[in-house]
Design an enzyme around this catalytic site. Structure first.
Site, short mmCIF file in Angstrom:
data_model
loop_
_atom_site.label_atom_id
_atom_site.label_comp_id
_atom_site.label_asym_id
_atom_site.label_seq_id
_atom_site.Cartn_x
_atom_site.Cartn_y
_atom_site.Cartn_z
CD GLU A 84 -1.00 -5.68 5.25
OE1 GLU A 84 -1.20 -4.46 5.45
OE2 GLU A 84 -0.95 -6.17 4.10
CG HIS B 34 -3.70 -3.70 2.73
ND1 HIS B 34 -2.76 -3.15 3.57
CD2 HIS B 34 -4.31 -2.66 2.11
CE1 HIS B 34 -2.80 -1.83 3.48
NE2 HIS B 34 -3.73 -1.51 2.59
CB CYS C 74 -1.00 -0.03 1.16
SG CYS C 74 -2.38 1.13 0.94
#
Length: 241
Positions: free
Chosen positions: A187, A185, A95
């Site tokens: 994660e 993302h 990001c």
């Protein structure tokens, strides 16, 4: 054994952090990183970055900051990224980290045309992904969590675009033999994605989006997370090796 560097460029909002933890925790879980090996540097708070040669690899987090603000800490980190690229250090940006890597290496970052992209979105892999050591084997389409207002509008010269979404043509970039970044993302968990949608409901409605539909469409994203785990495993950063 050299430490694994997490370059913290921001913090999750207070309510999300209280319930789900914060960026370094999500990266540690997502990439299966051993806690005792982590070195977390908060560049936004003014922490100094170690020399690239003293760490085994680095992951660069997201942030509420904007690359176009050209904050002093952000520009210093961009300079470090250039030094790390010269040293061929394994790098993975996400990001804001993705945008900062592209900016540092000569790309152009600005607001995404049409407004923010948020929610679990389809990511389409491109032909170049089939020849990439980490992206090879990805399906032609997979789900990933997104939340961003700025994006990489022009990739750096020499970078390879490996995947895109309907809204963003630069969702996954390869910059060199050891450096990748994702606008999405990997994660994030589904719960974290839902928390961000709840937080952005008013903004989404004002922009003409449907937060309820976006919330309903949130789903698990194991393939996106696997890319982060592949990176960590490939370079011996995770506890799998």
């Amino acid at each position: 054994m050299k430490p694994v560097l997490i370059i913290r460029t921001g913090r999750a909002p207070d309510a999300i952090r209280a319930r789900h933890g914060d960026f370094p925790h999500w990266f540690r879980l997502g990439a299966l990183l051993p806690p005792q090996r982590l070195h977390i540097v908060d560049v936004g708070a003014g922490d100094a970055l170690p020399a690239p040669g003293t760490v085994a690899g680095a992951l660069i987090t997201g942030s509420a900051a904007m690359v176009t603000e050209r904050a002093a800490w952000s520009e210093r980190t961009a300079g470090w990224i250039r030094d790390a690229m010269d040293a061929e250090l394994p790098l993975f940006g996400v990001c804001f980290g993705h945008q900062l890597m592209a900016h540092a290496l000569g790309g152009r970052v600005d607001y995404l045309p049409g407004g923010r992209e948020i929610g679990t979105r389809a990511i389409e892999t491109l032909d170049a992904a089939t020849r990439d050591p980490l992206a090879t084997g990805l399906p032609t389409s997979f789900r990933a969590h997104t939340t961003h207002e700025q994006s990489v509008l022009e990739a750096p010269s020499g970078a390879t675009v490996l995947a895109r979404s309907a809204r963003d043509p630069h969702q996954l970039l390869r910059y060199g033999p050891n450096a990748l970044s994702t606008q999405f993302h990997p994660e994030f968990s589904a719960d974290v994605m839902r928390a961000y949608i709840r937080r952005k409901c008013s903004d989404m409605r004002r922009e003409g989006a449907d937060p309820q539909r976006c919330f309903r469409e949130v789903a698990a994203t194991p393939i996106a997370r696997r890319l982060l785990q592949r990176f960590a495993g490939h370079y011996g950063l995770s506890r799998q090796r």
